[in-house]
Design a protein around this motif. Structure first.
Motif, PDB file in Angstrom:
ATOM      1  N   VAL A  49       0.869  -1.174   0.000  1.00 20.14           N
ATOM      2  CA  VAL A  49       0.000   0.000   0.000  1.00 20.14           C
ATOM      3  C   VAL A  49       0.907   1.225   0.000  1.00 20.14           C
ATOM      4  CG1 VAL A  49      -1.668   1.323   1.362  1.00 20.14           C
ATOM      5  CG2 VAL A  49      -1.857  -1.176   1.248  1.00 20.14           C
ATOM      6  N   GLU A  78      -0.040  -2.778  -6.453  1.00 20.47           N
ATOM      7  CA  GLU A  78      -0.079  -2.045  -5.186  1.00 20.47           C
ATOM      8  C   GLU A  78      -1.380  -1.265  -5.101  1.00 20.47           C
ATOM      9  OE1 GLU A  78       3.139   0.804  -5.030  1.00 20.47           O
ATOM     10  OE2 GLU A  78       1.967   2.263  -6.187  1.00 20.47           O
ATOM     11  N   VAL A  79      -1.744  -0.927  -3.863  1.00 20.50           N
ATOM     12  CA  VAL A  79      -2.929  -0.099  -3.656  1.00 20.50           C
ATOM     13  C   VAL A  79      -2.450   1.324  -3.376  1.00 20.50           C
ATOM     14  CG1 VAL A  79      -4.929   0.337  -2.176  1.00 20.50           C
ATOM     15  CG2 VAL A  79      -4.285  -2.018  -2.744  1.00 20.50           C
ATOM     16  N   VAL A  82      -7.734   0.226   4.827  1.00 25.92           N
ATOM     17  CA  VAL A  82      -7.208   1.012   3.711  1.00 25.92           C
ATOM     18  C   VAL A  82      -8.261   1.073   2.609  1.00 25.92           C
ATOM     19  CG1 VAL A  82      -5.448   1.065   1.885  1.00 25.92           C
ATOM     20  CG2 VAL A  82      -4.823   0.281   4.190  1.00 25.92           C
ATOM     21  N   ALA A 142      -3.456   4.526  -1.756  1.00 24.14           N
ATOM     22  CA  ALA A 142      -4.502   4.768  -0.758  1.00 24.14           C
ATOM     23  C   ALA A 142      -5.023   6.198  -0.802  1.00 24.14           C
ATOM     24  CB  ALA A 142      -3.953   4.467   0.628  1.00 24.14           C
TER      25      ALA A 142
END
Ligand code: ATP
Ligand code: MG
Length: 436
Positions: free
Chosen positions: A53, A94-95, A79, A97
């Motif tokens: 993240v 990937e995140v 998240v 956020a």
């Protein structure tokens, strides 16, 4: 009110190329954290897996960013963000956020690499979070699920025998004694005697129970509390018993290879090794085993039991399990049936796991004759009065029958390639350890 969020996405599902571009809502724990130049990199794990993240100060706001940046490893977080492809991220996604909420800020986690085995055992309630432990426990759950599945499909009934008992079935010295309202009682060493009683009305029975052995043997294959899978079958001889055992063990191996391949790889076990475990398993008589061992230089004669070193020598070069049959009467339990071919021996078999892991099952045909059974029992120093109910089973329709006990932790030790049996169970009980 439910705490579940309907659109929660698990880390493993988020960390897939198909989710790129999607909005996700994650819940998990911080596995690693670092920040540089106003960007925070969190590796977030949950029960399914992990995903990176990234969070930017300008998007989160200074306050939320500061809280997230301060959160230590093992802090619980929620998240929200969007999945992006990124070859530098573990797994490839990937995140990014837009919201990171610290649900619980953890204290400094006391577990890190390079700590002693004793320290880790003292902190077992925390060290069980390691990737290897988690993989092992999932393999163990699969082993038990597969065993139940096989026995249920084969027409066996699962029974619930007692754990508190008035009989020390396998010999008094190795039983834990407790005070039962002023009378001595024992923690069960085996459910066998009770399963034999249940056999007559049901014919095919099994049970999963904890068994307790007060043995001070500090070996990599003994626990003082272990998970015992025992089965009894009516109208059965040794060959019927072995066929059930090899069918069961082969089914467990196939199921685990199929369902837990990723966990097996974490543990260094190639699923191919397990797919190769197919019934029938080879059988070797005890006399043949001691001849081979004598050739290898073991000081062994007829009447010696096989210990860890002997079992290792017999199995270290094998890829599949081996039955050793017809042990001398003197080294086996009083209820085992004398062999009609050689009265010095009994109709029994130990199943030895390959690669040196050794015994995973002990089984036998049971003595059905009241007089011989009473004699053998008396010879162990026990009082027949204490076993009156068990002896009664040989008065009312006794039939040829057989059964076995399989140590779940022993099977997992082999399948998951664990050096020590304590690493097959979350809270191991050994002579020197009863907490945490
Ligand atoms: P061993 O000779 O290895 O001590 P055993 O002959 O005492 O084993 P049994 O009484 O036949 O074992 O028990 C049946 C099965 O239960 C064994 O084959 C093994 O898989 C498991 N088992 C027995 N004792 C233990 C123990 N102390 N810890 C873990 N598993 C055990
Ligand atoms: Mg033993």
């Amino acid at each position: 009110m439910s705490l579940e969020i309907p659109d929660r996405v698990l880390a493993a599902a988020a960390n897939r190329p198909e989710t790129v571009g999607k909005e996700v809502h994650l819940r998990g724990w911080i596995h690693r954290t670092r920040s540089s130049g106003g960007i925070l990199f969190l590796l977030v794990k949950d029960a399914s897996g992990q995903i990176q993240v990234t969070a930017r100060k300008d998007l989160l706001g200074a306050e939320a960013f500061a809280r997230a940046e301060k959160a230590l490893v093992e802090s619980a977080v929620e998240v929200e963000g969007t999945v992006h492809a990124d070859p530098r991220a573990p797994g490839g996604q990937e995140v990014r956020a837009r919201r990171v909420e610290v649900v619980h800020a953890a204290e400094v986690f006391p577990i890190f690499s390079g700590q002693t085995e004793e320290f880790l055992l003292d902190h077992r309630h925390l060290s069980i979070r390691s990737a290897e432990m988690v993989a092992t426990f999932r393999v163990k759950a699969e082993v038990m699920r597969a065993a139940r599945e096989y026995l249920d499909q084969s027409g066996y009934w699962e029974m619930t025998p007692p754990i508190l008992t008035g009989n020390a079935a396998e010999g008094g010295a190795e039983a834990f004694v407790l005070d039962y309202f002023g009378t001595p009682a024992y923690l069960s060493q085996t459910a066998q005697l009770y399963l034999e009683a249940l056999l007559f009305p049901l014919e095919k029975v099994y049970a999963f129970t904890p068994s307790f052995r007060a043995e001070k043997s500090r070996t990599p294959r003994h626990l003082t509390e272990f998970t015992h899978l025992e089965a009894e079958l009516a109208w059965a001889d040794l060959e019927d018993n072995l066929r059930l055992q090899e069918g069961l063990v082969a089914h467990i191996a196939q199921r685990v290879a199929e369902a837990r391949a990723a966990d097996l790889r974490v543990l260094g076990r190639d699923p191919k090794d397990l797919r190769a475990i197919q019934a029938p398993f080879p059988r070797m008589r005890y006399e043949e085993a001691i001849r081979i061992l004598a050739e290898k230089g073991f000081p062994i004669t007829f009447g010696s039991d096989l210990g860890t070193a002997e079992e290792r020598a017999l199995t270290q070069d094998r890829a599949g399990p081996l039955f050793v049959t017809h042990f001398p009467k003197a080294v086996k339990a009083f209820y085992m049936l004398e062999s009609p071919h050689d009265p010095r021996t009994v109709e029994c078999a130990d199943l030895l796991a390959p690669e040196g892991y050794g015994e995973i099952i002990g089984g036998s045909c049971r003595e059905t004759d009241l007089e011989r059974l009473t004699q053998r029992l008396t010879a162990t120093g026990a009082r027949p009065e204490d076993y009156a109910w068990y002896l009664d089973l040989r008065r009312y329709g006794s039939v040829p029958h057989a059964g076995f006990g399989l140590g779940i932790e022993r099977v997992v030790r082999w399948i998951a390639r664990r050096e020590h049996i304590r690493d097959t169970t979350p809270f191991p009980r050994t002579p020197s350890r009863v907490t945490p």
